[in-house]
Write a protein that holds these residues in place. Structure first.
Motif, PDB file in Angstrom:
ATOM      1  N   ASN A  53     129.267  14.318 -37.212  1.00  0.00           N
ATOM      2  CA  ASN A  53     128.599  15.580 -37.508  1.00  0.00           C
ATOM      3  C   ASN A  53     129.547  16.574 -38.175  1.00  0.00           C
ATOM      4  O   ASN A  53     129.156  17.301 -39.093  1.00  0.00           O
ATOM      5  CB  ASN A  53     128.028  16.186 -36.222  1.00  0.00           C
ATOM      6  N   PRO A 110     122.026  15.337 -35.548  1.00  0.00           N
ATOM      7  CA  PRO A 110     121.847  14.298 -34.520  1.00  0.00           C
ATOM      8  C   PRO A 110     122.641  14.627 -33.258  1.00  0.00           C
ATOM      9  O   PRO A 110     123.780  15.095 -33.327  1.00  0.00           O
ATOM     10  CB  PRO A 110     122.398  13.034 -35.199  1.00  0.00           C
ATOM     11  N   ARG A 111     122.011  14.370 -32.111  1.00  0.00           N
ATOM     12  CA  ARG A 111     122.640  14.704 -30.834  1.00  0.00           C
ATOM     13  C   ARG A 111     122.795  13.465 -29.977  1.00  0.00           C
ATOM     14  O   ARG A 111     121.978  12.560 -30.013  1.00  0.00           O
ATOM     15  CB  ARG A 111     121.800  15.716 -30.052  1.00  0.00           C
ATOM     16  N   SER A 140     128.449  16.588 -29.044  1.00  0.00           N
ATOM     17  CA  SER A 140     127.910  16.300 -30.371  1.00  0.00           C
ATOM     18  C   SER A 140     128.638  17.056 -31.471  1.00  0.00           C
ATOM     19  O   SER A 140     128.265  16.938 -32.637  1.00  0.00           O
ATOM     20  CB  SER A 140     126.411  16.648 -30.408  1.00  0.00           C
TER      21      SER A 140
END
Length: 422
Positions: free
Chosen positions: A231, A165-166, A198
């Protein structure tokens, strides 16, 4: 014969009771049995304490293996104990799995998922329950509910960074690799990162500095800060399950503006700095006192105008940085596919050659046309029928693939130096 045996018995008994025995009935010792070794002679000349120490050294040397055996043991491959850092075979619940789906025009769709017993992998080719993946070995092809074939394997760090996911735009692996080479980071280094984003750069820096190193990552936005931590945490958890060893927990995520962190920088000595922010020139006066002499500051910028502003700020503020180089990393993928032939002639894949006067055919010839390379055979199989259509090992068609992300950035390498007159 009996007389001879009796004579032998008499001679042997005489030797054992007479000449072969020492006075007092003790057996006589041979000459080599009464002689002393050089070490024994030295021990008899030394005091008792030193003689005992010499005896212990001699006993230890006798127990030690010879030098040749030591060399053979050193040359033999060291087999690690079972389960020490070894990657287990099948997928397990909680780790990451990467599914590859072949699509039209020779493209591949990659899907990343975290395996859970009750979840389902959704793809354009159908559904695949996670319970069918758990327990399977990586590299196997499984079929979805609609019959589509998926190749399942563990993702690399590069693939995880591209599929995670960004929030903001990430630093792409091609640029990260060039920046790591610029900074010449070693295990055990301390690196400062401004702009967590990110978490892509943080992950690569974490692996580069190793368990004994440290990465300090500053981020000004709360949402970016939380996403980078998430992340990073997800990758570490999946790594521990899939590799039976811990990913180093060596990144400190700090929610703070780097331009106001001058007090924090005073107690830190940095081996390298990475600036991935909108205005890196505002951070240079704060971070440069902590950078060691000769250290490298790598700056990630989106356009050349930002590079000009950065260099102008360094010149006007007389900062101790020397711009060594500015590069733009280009990355182009290629597709090499068997050419489709029909009636011993190239099909539409190579029809761009029809208006070109062909040179005399050789056994293999190479023709470059608009970034395409076509390798042609002089003689095709004459047994092909007029309506037959097949793929042969030769010719091949090679062309660049333009499906990849066209993102590019400018990487600026600044090296700190000591001014001649300070």
């Amino acid at each position: 014969m009996r007389a001879w045996r009796g004579l032998r018995r008499a001679v042997s008994s005489a030797l054992s009771s007479g000449d072969g025995a020492a006075p007092g009935g003790r057996p006589r010792r041979r000459a080599w049995e009464t002689s002393l070794s050089p070490l024994e002679r030295v021990r008899r000349l030394l005091p008792p304490e030193e003689a005992a120490a010499v005896g212990r050294c001699a006993a230890a040397a006798a127990r030690a293996p010879p030098e040749e055996e030591k060399e053979e043991e050193a040359a033999a491959p060291q087999v690690p104990p079972e389960g020490a850092g070894a990657r287990p075979g099948p997928f397990r619940a909680g780790e990451l799995a990467l599914a590859e789906v072949r699509r039209k025009h020779n493209t591949t769709l990659k899907l990343l998922c975290r395996l859970a017993a009750g979840s389902v992998l959704t793809s354009p080719g159908g559904l695949l329950p996670h319970r069918d993946i758990i327990g399977q070995l990586p590299g196997q092809v499984l079929c979805t509910s609609a019959g589509a074939r998926l190749l399942l394997r563990r993702p690399s760090l590069e693939e995880y960074v591209l599929l995670m996911p960004r929030g903001p735009t990430i630093a792409y692996p091609k640029d990260i690799s060039a920046m790591l080479m610029m900074m010449d980071i070693h295990p055990g280094d301390t690196v400062l990162e401004t702009g967590s984003g990110s978490g892509a750069m943080s992950l690569f820096l974490s692996r580069a500095v190793g368990p004994k190193g440290r990465v300090i990552s500053y981020e000004i936005r709360d949402d970016h800060h939380n996403l980078a931590k998430k992340n990073y945490r997800h990758w570490r958890a999946a790594w521990e399950i899939g590799h039976m060893e811990e990913w180093p927990d060596n990144v400190d995520f700090i929610l703070k503006d780097i331009s106001t962190a001058a007090a924090d920088m005073k107690s830190i000595t940095l081996d390298a700095i990475v600036l991935d922010m909108l205005n890196p020139q505002s951070a240079l006066p704060v971070v440069h006192p902590s950078l060691k002499q000769g250290g490298v500051c790598a700056v990630y910028l989106a356009n050349i105008t930002q590079v000009i502003d950065l260099l102008d700020r360094i010149r006007t503020c007389k900062l101790p940085f020397l711009c060594e180089r500015i590069i733009e990393v280009t990355h182009r993928n290629w597709l090499v596919l068997p050419a489709k032939i029909k009636n011993c002639k190239s099909s539409q894949m190579v029809e761009t050659q029809e208006n070109i006067e062909e040179p005399p055919q050789k056994e293999y010839e190479e023709i470059h046309i608009q970034d395409r390379v076509v390798l042609k055979e002089s003689e095709y199989n004459e047994s092909l029928s007029d309506d037959a259509e097949t793929y042969c090992s030769v010719p091949y068609v090679a062309r660049p693939s333009y499906s990849q992300d066209a993102h590019s950035a400018f990487l600026t390498k600044l090296r700190k130096f000591r001014p001649l007159f300070s």
